[in-house]
Scaffold this motif. Structure first.
Motif, PDB file in Angstrom:
ATOM      1  N   VAL A 244     -13.236   6.764-103.360  1.00  0.00           N
ATOM      2  CA  VAL A 244     -13.578   6.162-102.071  1.00  0.00           C
ATOM      3  C   VAL A 244     -14.170   7.311-101.155  1.00  0.00           C
ATOM      4  O   VAL A 244     -13.415   8.262-101.255  1.00  0.00           O
ATOM      5  N   ARG A 245     -15.230   6.792-100.547  1.00  0.00           N
ATOM      6  CA  ARG A 245     -15.599   7.739 -99.437  1.00  0.00           C
ATOM      7  C   ARG A 245     -15.705   6.798 -98.242  1.00  0.00           C
ATOM      8  O   ARG A 245     -16.580   5.952 -98.471  1.00  0.00           O
ATOM      9  N   ASN A 246     -15.448   7.162 -97.041  1.00  0.00           N
ATOM     10  CA  ASN A 246     -15.504   6.539 -95.961  1.00  0.00           C
ATOM     11  C   ASN A 246     -14.964   4.984 -96.131  1.00  0.00           C
ATOM     12  O   ASN A 246     -15.743   3.944 -95.765  1.00  0.00           O
ATOM     13  N   GLY A 247     -13.917   4.826 -96.918  1.00  0.00           N
ATOM     14  CA  GLY A 247     -13.464   3.489 -97.118  1.00  0.00           C
ATOM     15  C   GLY A 247     -14.215   2.727 -97.967  1.00  0.00           C
ATOM     16  O   GLY A 247     -13.797   1.559 -98.213  1.00  0.00           O
ATOM     17  N   ARG A 248     -15.206   3.344 -98.639  1.00  0.00           N
ATOM     18  CA  ARG A 248     -15.979   2.245 -99.618  1.00  0.00           C
ATOM     19  C   ARG A 248     -16.049   3.038-101.037  1.00  0.00           C
ATOM     20  O   ARG A 248     -15.968   4.263-101.225  1.00  0.00           O
ATOM     21  N   ILE A 249     -16.184   2.107-101.894  1.00  0.00           N
ATOM     22  CA  ILE A 249     -16.045   2.717-103.355  1.00  0.00           C
ATOM     23  C   ILE A 249     -17.456   3.293-103.848  1.00  0.00           C
ATOM     24  O   ILE A 249     -18.364   2.777-103.645  1.00  0.00           O
ATOM     25  N   PRO A 271     -16.449  -2.044 -99.487  1.00  0.00           N
ATOM     26  CA  PRO A 271     -15.264  -1.656 -99.072  1.00  0.00           C
ATOM     27  C   PRO A 271     -13.947  -1.917 -99.904  1.00  0.00           C
ATOM     28  O   PRO A 271     -13.862  -2.881-100.448  1.00  0.00           O
ATOM     29  N   LEU A 272     -13.254  -0.742 -99.921  1.00  0.00           N
ATOM     30  CA  LEU A 272     -11.920  -0.964-100.638  1.00  0.00           C
ATOM     31  C   LEU A 272     -10.981  -2.062-100.468  1.00  0.00           C
ATOM     32  O   LEU A 272     -10.658  -2.782-101.239  1.00  0.00           O
ATOM     33  N   ALA A 273     -11.136  -2.397 -98.950  1.00  0.00           N
ATOM     34  CA  ALA A 273     -10.038  -3.279 -98.537  1.00  0.00           C
ATOM     35  C   ALA A 273     -10.615  -4.847 -98.946  1.00  0.00           C
ATOM     36  O   ALA A 273      -9.739  -5.791 -99.127  1.00  0.00           O
ATOM     37  N   HIS A 274     -11.928  -4.908 -99.398  1.00  0.00           N
ATOM     38  CA  HIS A 274     -12.238  -6.053-100.087  1.00  0.00           C
ATOM     39  C   HIS A 274     -11.582  -6.337-101.146  1.00  0.00           C
ATOM     40  O   HIS A 274     -11.724  -7.761-101.714  1.00  0.00           O
ATOM     41  N   LEU A 275     -10.977  -5.747-101.901  1.00  0.00           N
ATOM     42  CA  LEU A 275     -10.509  -6.034-102.925  1.00  0.00           C
ATOM     43  C   LEU A 275      -8.866  -6.592-102.666  1.00  0.00           C
ATOM     44  O   LEU A 275      -8.221  -7.054-103.811  1.00  0.00           O
ATOM     45  N   PHE A 276      -8.640  -6.557-101.575  1.00  0.00           N
ATOM     46  CA  PHE A 276      -7.280  -7.087-101.396  1.00  0.00           C
ATOM     47  C   PHE A 276      -7.154  -8.240-100.165  1.00  0.00           C
ATOM     48  O   PHE A 276      -7.986  -8.476 -99.743  1.00  0.00           O
ATOM     49  N   LYS A 277      -5.951  -9.127-100.435  1.00  0.00           N
ATOM     50  CA  LYS A 277      -5.969 -10.312 -99.538  1.00  0.00           C
ATOM     51  C   LYS A 277      -6.057  -9.957 -98.212  1.00  0.00           C
ATOM     52  O   LYS A 277      -7.272 -10.507 -97.406  1.00  0.00           O
ATOM     53  N   ALA A 278      -4.844  -9.439 -97.620  1.00  0.00           N
ATOM     54  CA  ALA A 278      -5.037  -9.158 -96.134  1.00  0.00           C
ATOM     55  C   ALA A 278      -5.917  -7.977 -95.888  1.00  0.00           C
ATOM     56  O   ALA A 278      -5.416  -6.931 -96.372  1.00  0.00           O
ATOM     57  N   GLU A 279      -6.846  -8.114 -95.401  1.00  0.00           N
ATOM     58  CA  GLU A 279      -7.791  -6.764 -95.107  1.00  0.00           C
ATOM     59  C   GLU A 279      -7.447  -6.127 -93.856  1.00  0.00           C
ATOM     60  O   GLU A 279      -8.090  -6.146 -92.999  1.00  0.00           O
ATOM     61  N   GLN A 280      -6.492  -5.667 -93.847  1.00  0.00           N
ATOM     62  CA  GLN A 280      -5.836  -4.767 -92.542  1.00  0.00           C
ATOM     63  C   GLN A 280      -6.714  -3.771 -92.647  1.00  0.00           C
ATOM     64  O   GLN A 280      -7.614  -3.343 -93.440  1.00  0.00           O
ATOM     65  N   ASP A 281      -6.472  -3.018 -91.467  1.00  0.00           N
ATOM     66  CA  ASP A 281      -7.379  -1.748 -91.335  1.00  0.00           C
ATOM     67  C   ASP A 281      -6.918  -0.656 -92.537  1.00  0.00           C
ATOM     68  O   ASP A 281      -6.144   0.189 -92.232  1.00  0.00           O
ATOM     69  N   LEU A 282      -7.237  -0.879 -93.681  1.00  0.00           N
ATOM     70  CA  LEU A 282      -6.806  -0.205 -94.751  1.00  0.00           C
ATOM     71  C   LEU A 282      -6.985   1.257 -94.606  1.00  0.00           C
ATOM     72  O   LEU A 282      -6.398   2.161 -94.974  1.00  0.00           O
ATOM     73  N   GLU A 283      -8.235   1.515 -93.913  1.00  0.00           N
ATOM     74  CA  GLU A 283      -8.986   2.947 -94.108  1.00  0.00           C
ATOM     75  C   GLU A 283      -8.069   3.606 -93.336  1.00  0.00           C
ATOM     76  O   GLU A 283      -7.647   4.816 -93.627  1.00  0.00           O
ATOM     77  N   GLN A 284      -7.434   3.091 -92.186  1.00  0.00           N
ATOM     78  CA  GLN A 284      -6.450   3.747 -91.246  1.00  0.00           C
ATOM     79  C   GLN A 284      -5.080   4.163 -92.010  1.00  0.00           C
ATOM     80  O   GLN A 284      -4.591   5.272 -92.121  1.00  0.00           O
ATOM     81  N   LEU A 297      -1.434  -7.534-102.047  1.00  0.00           N
ATOM     82  CA  LEU A 297      -2.097  -8.593-102.649  1.00  0.00           C
ATOM     83  C   LEU A 297      -3.367  -8.469-102.981  1.00  0.00           C
ATOM     84  O   LEU A 297      -4.198  -8.591-102.240  1.00  0.00           O
ATOM     85  N   ALA A 298      -3.851  -8.265-104.390  1.00  0.00           N
ATOM     86  CA  ALA A 298      -5.134  -8.034-104.949  1.00  0.00           C
ATOM     87  C   ALA A 298      -5.948  -9.369-105.315  1.00  0.00           C
ATOM     88  O   ALA A 298      -4.992 -10.243-105.686  1.00  0.00           O
ATOM     89  N   GLU A 309       0.156  -2.446-106.654  1.00  0.00           N
ATOM     90  CA  GLU A 309       0.510  -1.385-105.959  1.00  0.00           C
ATOM     91  C   GLU A 309      -0.783  -0.364-105.954  1.00  0.00           C
ATOM     92  O   GLU A 309      -1.290   0.116-106.817  1.00  0.00           O
ATOM     93  N   LEU A 310      -0.955  -0.241-104.645  1.00  0.00           N
ATOM     94  CA  LEU A 310      -2.117   0.710-104.254  1.00  0.00           C
ATOM     95  C   LEU A 310      -1.685   2.264-103.831  1.00  0.00           C
ATOM     96  O   LEU A 310      -0.596   2.266-102.830  1.00  0.00           O
ATOM     97  N   THR A 311      -2.100   2.932-104.400  1.00  0.00           N
ATOM     98  CA  THR A 311      -1.876   4.427-104.061  1.00  0.00           C
ATOM     99  C   THR A 311      -3.102   5.284-103.598  1.00  0.00           C
ATOM    100  O   THR A 311      -3.889   5.417-104.602  1.00  0.00           O
TER     101      THR A 311
END
Ligand SMILES: Nc1nc2c(ncn2[C@@H]2O[C@H](COP(=O)(O)OP(=O)(O)OP(=O)(O)O)[C@@H](O)[C@H]2O)c(=O)[nH]1
Length: 506
Positions: A244-249, A271-284, A297-298, A309-311
């Motif tokens: 991921v670079r700048n939050g994008r795959i 954006p990586l966050a698009h793979l998950f249900k609640a698109e919280q500010d994942l980048e932060q 939840l993916a 599980e996201l690591t």
């Protein structure tokens, strides 16, 4: 002075300084791999040996001659030892004393003749260094090692071989020099030195280039192996791995497509966050939880969701690597295990441990909110007789039937549990004594009216209940004890009844 400044010897020694710097850099960047460190040490030994011969001649001092000679042959030997170590072989340290000992015949000869003869010593050095360089050539050609280094090794071996030949020729030229008119000569006047600096040093530079090539090739192979291992790992791992670079795959492994059901193009720049249900500010969050697994939840391409599980871990080039693992199987197993651990195996109702845990919470909540609570203990009457006259399995059936009758009538907010044996406990939330008594009576009559079909007939039984209103600060155990006392009173009074604890809790 001019002769010194334009002397090829001076040029030669400076080439050695440059060579030492190059080998030092090779050592620094290839640590902890062995080889370049010894090459540097070898050149550092060669340098003072060469400086001592500056001006093209040896002095008349025996000590000076021996020191210069041993420094140079030791330097040559250490350099070759470095090649052995580079190829992963044990270091032939014996080479250093052996090379130094070659000065002995010359010393003996000098002790006979008296005057030191520098050309003979130079010739001796040339012959010994030819042997040492030939050993380097042999080692590069013959010693076993990584096959992928073969072409670079051949290149270096060729140059060391030529350098060895050059030393031989230089040695013979020294002897020829020696036959000519005696007296110290400047570099320009010595055939052997002219040959060495015009042919030997260019060849040495090629040898150095060969050693550099070998080191760079080893870097490259190490990088290629590491990339191949990474690729293999990415292909066999059961987790989706994305860069991921700048939050994008930027890139992902085959498991990513398998897990989410999209084709490769879909993920590019997503954006990586698009793979998950609640698109919280994942980048932060990525920055904050470096290497810490997060539960998410993916969402699959068909809209289906799964526990993931996201690591995420930061890489040193500003990108992140994210591992997404489908943990839905583990989660449901955990849920099942939690359920099994909190349930009574026979009746399926809550067990004593889980009841104690949850009842404490209900008690403290009720205390905070000032709500009324009632606790009851229910004990099937003469249960031993059921076991004795119909057998244990029928006793089990009766326990299950009693649990079902009770569970049907209590609210979801009430806690109903098997305490052990034929004893059950019921904690009624938001219920005053009157309401509780009414409910317990309903339970009691339902049970006494219940007919359990058993082989050869029907079974009917009664239950005694002890109840207490929770209206003080006492702990759970104390209320259970009071309800137990009420139960005892019910049993004493003839069973099949509900007895309310009438004393004070204090
Ligand atoms: N079938 C069956 N019996 C059990 C289980 N757990 C305990 N028991 C039996 O329950 C009986 C309880 O007997 P007691 O404690 O004497 O009580 P009781 O016969 O009901 O008499 P009162 O309570 O005074 O009416 C014992 O015989 C235990 O073996 C169980 O899981 N299954």
């Amino acid at each position: 002075m001019n002769a010194l400044l334009f002397s090829p010897v001076f040029l030669g020694t400076n080439i050695l300084v440059a060579s030492a710097i190059i080998c030092l850099a090779l050592w620094y960047y290839s640590r902890p791999h062995p080889g370049p460190g010894l090459w540097t040490l070898g050149i550092l030994l060669l340098m003072p040996g060469q400086y001592l011969t500056l001006g093209g001649t040896y002095s008349a001092s025996l000590l000076y001659n021996v020191l210069s000679y041993t420094l140079q042959v030791s330097g040559e030997a250490v350099l070759v030892i470095g090649i052995f170590r580079f190829l992963g072989r044990p270091a032939p340290w014996w080479l250093v004393p052996a090379a130094c000992l070659t000065a002995l015949p010359w010393l003996l000869w000098q002790s006979q003749v008296g005057l030191p003869d520098s050309e003979v010593l130079i010739a001796l050095y040339a012959f010994v260094s030819a042997l040492i360089r030939a050993l380097a050539c042999w080692a590069l050609l013959r010693l076993p090692g990584d096959r992928r280094l073969r072409s670079a090794r051949r290149f270096a071996a060729l140059n060391f071989g030529l350098l060895a030949l050059c030393s031989l020729v230089g040695g013979f030229l020294s002897l020829l020099d020696d036959q000519q008119d005696g007296g110290p000569r400047q570099g320009f006047e010595s055939m052997s030195e002219m040959f060495t600096y015009n042919v030997g040093y260019p060849l040495w530079i090629l040898c150095l280039f060969g050693l550099t090539l070998l080191t760079l090739r080893r870097f490259l192979l190490a990088a290629q192996s590491s990339a191949a291992r990474f690729e293999r790992l990415m292909n066999i791992t059961s987790a989706a791995v994305v860069i991921v670079r700048n939050g994008r795959i930027v890139d992902g492994n085959p498991m990513l497509r398998q897990l989410f059901g999209h084709d490769r193009a879909y993920f590019h720049d997503l954006p990586l966050a698009h793979l998950f249900k609640a698109e919280q500010d994942l980048e932060q969050q990525l920055g904050r939880f470096d290497g810490v697994p997060l539960d998410r939840l993916a969402v699959r391409s068909d809209g289906g969701q799964f526990d993931a599980e996201l690591t995420v871990a930061a890489l040193d080039d500003g990108t992140h690597v994210a591992e997404i693992r489908d943990v839905s199987g583990r989660k449901s197993l955990e849920k099942a295990l939690r359920r099994t651990a909190s349930r009574d195996a026979l009746t399926g109702v809550m067990n004593r441990g889980a009841f104690n845990e949850q009842a404490q919470l209900v008690l403290s909540q009720a205390k905070r909110n000032g709500r009324s609570l009632c606790l009851a203990i229910l004990d099937i009457d003469h249960f031993k007789r059921i076991n004795d006259s119909h057998g244990h399995p029928i006793g089990d059936l009766a326990l299950k039937a009693f649990s079902a009758v009770c569970e049907r009538q209590v609210r979801r907010s009430d806690l109903f549990a098997r305490f052990g044996g034929e004893e059950f406990v019921l904690l009624l939330s938001d219920t005053d004594a009157q309401q509780a008594f009414a409910l317990l009576e309903r339970l009691r009559t339902s049970w006494s009216a219940h007919r359990l079909d058993i082989p050869g007939g029907q079974l009917q039984s009664t239950v005694s209940i002890g109840m207490v209103r929770i209206d003080g600060e006492a702990a759970l155990d104390a209320w259970i004890n009071l309800a137990d006392q009420a139960l005892y009173a019910a049993k004493q009074a003839g069973r099949d009844r509900t007895q309310v604890y009438s004393g004070s809790a204090a």
